[in-house]
Design an enzyme around this catalytic site. Structure first.
Site, PDB file in Angstrom:
ATOM      1  N   LYS A 254      45.169  36.145  38.026  1.00 60.63           N
ATOM      2  CA  LYS A 254      46.585  36.477  37.989  1.00 60.63           C
ATOM      3  C   LYS A 254      46.952  37.641  38.897  1.00 60.63           C
ATOM      4  O   LYS A 254      48.123  37.898  39.120  1.00 60.63           O
ATOM      5  CB  LYS A 254      47.057  36.687  36.552  1.00 60.63           C
ATOM      6  CG  LYS A 254      46.649  37.971  35.905  1.00 60.63           C
ATOM      7  CD  LYS A 254      47.308  38.051  34.537  1.00 60.63           C
ATOM      8  CE  LYS A 254      46.825  39.274  33.812  1.00 60.63           C
ATOM      9  NZ  LYS A 254      46.954  39.181  32.377  1.00 60.63           N
ATOM     10  N   ARG A 255      45.956  38.317  39.443  1.00 63.91           N
ATOM     11  CA  ARG A 255      46.298  39.361  40.397  1.00 63.91           C
ATOM     12  C   ARG A 255      46.848  38.759  41.689  1.00 63.91           C
ATOM     13  O   ARG A 255      47.634  39.364  42.372  1.00 63.91           O
ATOM     14  CB  ARG A 255      45.074  40.241  40.692  1.00 63.91           C
ATOM     15  CG  ARG A 255      45.033  41.482  39.820  1.00 63.91           C
ATOM     16  CD  ARG A 255      43.834  42.340  40.131  1.00 63.91           C
ATOM     17  NE  ARG A 255      42.595  41.621  39.873  1.00 63.91           N
ATOM     18  CZ  ARG A 255      42.091  41.428  38.663  1.00 63.91           C
ATOM     19  NH1 ARG A 255      42.714  41.927  37.618  1.00 63.91           N
ATOM     20  NH2 ARG A 255      40.978  40.763  38.486  1.00 63.91           N
TER      21      ARG A 255
END
Ligand code: GLU
Length: 483
Positions: A254-255
């Site tokens: 999700k980064r």
């Protein structure tokens, strides 16, 4: 082997990841194809990180994907309970069996000793592995330490020599040296089992015949196979699925990219398009066949031997293309309206929005521009939009970065929690809440003023807000705005 039974076993420690849906889909397809059963089990042995809210959302989103299960914590079944936190007695009994047979032992080593041991192993270039000290203790010594109230964990015995061969349905035999397999903790000092013990005991008691799971678990397989051997049980067939990747081949995280199923739902992807897309990543479409497949067609066409070994790329433009086709080709006007309602226009949501908007408009025709941001995905922003009287762009960037961290840590997503997170940001920056809220308004709504911020953020959902804040930070760092 009896009836085919597969399972998906998510840990309720966060929002459901698209990878969980991918794993669930493969298990689902295989079970349905064989006329078997598909089970959902909640692996909440990590009590500190597991939440009821996360479990609720996982069940809701997997159901939204259309992947219904035959047994699970919500529907029950003959092998329950299906939540590991309710099965402690069972694990205790099996841990005691391993202790009695000498396949596990009590380990009294303190964290300080374990640290020292690891440092020494690293210095000697050896793999990090428990050195077996407590295994050498006599029964009297163990009894003495227990009587003295020393805390202990239970570890499994792992041979010092030899190799273990893990047969993977798709990858074939994978060999591991026992020397590199750790003497895994099976029961923690608080008496709770670890994933490894609970997973093996449950797969056996729930009569699971095939386990399709993420490749990050492959190194656990030798431990699990040993446990099956110690218990005298036949292990299920194993297959490790590739991790989904970003277009640059890095692990989907999700980064870099949104990974939550809720994000894709909030963006207005239809569940059948998302599931169809995941099925393409499992190579369920054959050469020359239409790539548009409903779940029944996916189940029919799915082949274990076609699931890729290398990480399939989560290619969002392809998902967009599929979603557009579903909207165009598969939704009659009535279903279309129904989907729009489900996505963002449920009576409850509209009522809440109306209450928030009413005090802020002069004409009903003001609603469109005031509320457009609630019915949009990403919004177009410029760095200059963030400069205000109280904060420059750099300060806005700082406030948004802190807000992103505080908001990510919120256990439950609602206006009250969001407000307290923003208040924390303001106090750590020693600023007024109003000043910190301004860049957030811009990031979330596209304008420095709008309907109340915290309610808007709740209505948009965590994933869309996170994406808009990240987008704002990209804009402020002069990076290109994603389309
Ligand atoms: N609880 C594990 C997870 O969340 C399950 C792994 C397995 O399927 O064994 O990935």
């Amino acid at each position: 082997m009896g009836n085919v039974r597969t399972r998906v076993a998510p840990s309720p420690t966060g929002d459901p990841h698209v990878g969980t849906a991918y794993v669930a889909l493969v298990n689902y397809c295989f079970a349905r194809q064989c006329g078997g059963e598909f089970i959902l089990r909640i692996e909440d042995t990590d009590q500190a990180r597991s939440t009821a809210e996360s479990e609720r959302i996982i069940l809701q989103t997997l159901r939204w994907c259309g992947l219904d299960w035959d047994e699970g914590p919500d529907v029950g079944g003959p092998h329950g309970p299906y939540r590991q936190s309710e099965r402690s007695e069972i694990y205790r009994e099996y841990a005691a069996k391993l202790l009695a047979s000498g396949d596990a032992f009590k380990c009294f080593c303190t964290p300080a000793r374990l640290d020292e041991m690891r440092v020494a192993q690293r210095a000697a270039g050896q793999p990090s592995r428990y050195d077996g000290l407590c295994r050498t203790y006599s029964a009297q010594e163990v009894a003495r330490r227990e009587a003295a109230g020393e805390s202990y964990v239970i570890r499994m015995v792992v041979p010092d020599e030899g190799t273990c061969v893990v047969e993977d349905l798709r990858r074939g035999p994978i060999e591991f040296d026992y020397k590199s397999v750790d003497m895994q903790v099976l029961v923690k000092s608080d008496g709770m089992p670890t994933y490894h013990l609970a997973n093996v005991v449950d797969d056996h008691l729930m009569k699971i015949t095939h386990v399709f799971r993420g490749e990050e678990w492959v190194s656990s397989a030798p431990k699990h196979l040993l446990l099956y051997r110690y218990f005298g049980w036949e292990p299920p067939k194993l297959m490790h699925l590739p991790l989904l990747r970003n277009p640059d081949k890095s692990k989907l995280s999700k980064r870099k990219n949104p990974t939550g199923i809720l994000f894709y739902r909030a963006m207005g992807y239809l569940p059948e398009a998302l599931v169809n897309f995941l099925a393409l990543l499992a190579n369920a479409a054959h050469e020359g066949e239409d790539e548009l497949m409903d779940l029944a067609a996916i189940v029919r066409r799915f082949r274990v031997e076609h699931v890729p070994i290398g990480g399939p790329v989560f290619d969002v433009p392809k998902l967009d293309w599929l979603n557009a086709r579903y909207i165009r080709e598969r939704l009659d006007p009535e279903t279309f309206v129904e989907r729009v309602r489900e996505w963002g226009a449920s009576p409850d949501r509209l009522a809440r929005i109306a209450t928030l908007a009413a005090p802020r408009i002069e004409r009903l025709s003001d609603l469109g521009s005031l509320l457009a941001f609630l019915f949009a995905g990403r919004i177009a922003l410029r760095a200059a939009d963030f400069a205000g009287k109280k904060m420059n762009e750099e300060q806005a960037r700082q406030a948004l970065t802190l807000a992103l961290t505080e908001l990510d840590a919120l256990p439950v997503w609602n206006a009250f929690g969001i407000q307290s997170a923003i208040e924390r940001v303001a106090s750590s920056l020693d600023r007024k809440v109003r000043d910190v809220a301004r860049p957030l308004y811009v990031a979330i709504t596209g304008s420095p003023t709008s309907i109340p911020l915290y309610d808007s953020m709740e209505l948009l959902g965590r994933d869309l807000c996170r994406e808009r804040l990240r987008n704002a930070l990209d804009v402020l760092s002069n990076q290109p705005v994603p389309a």
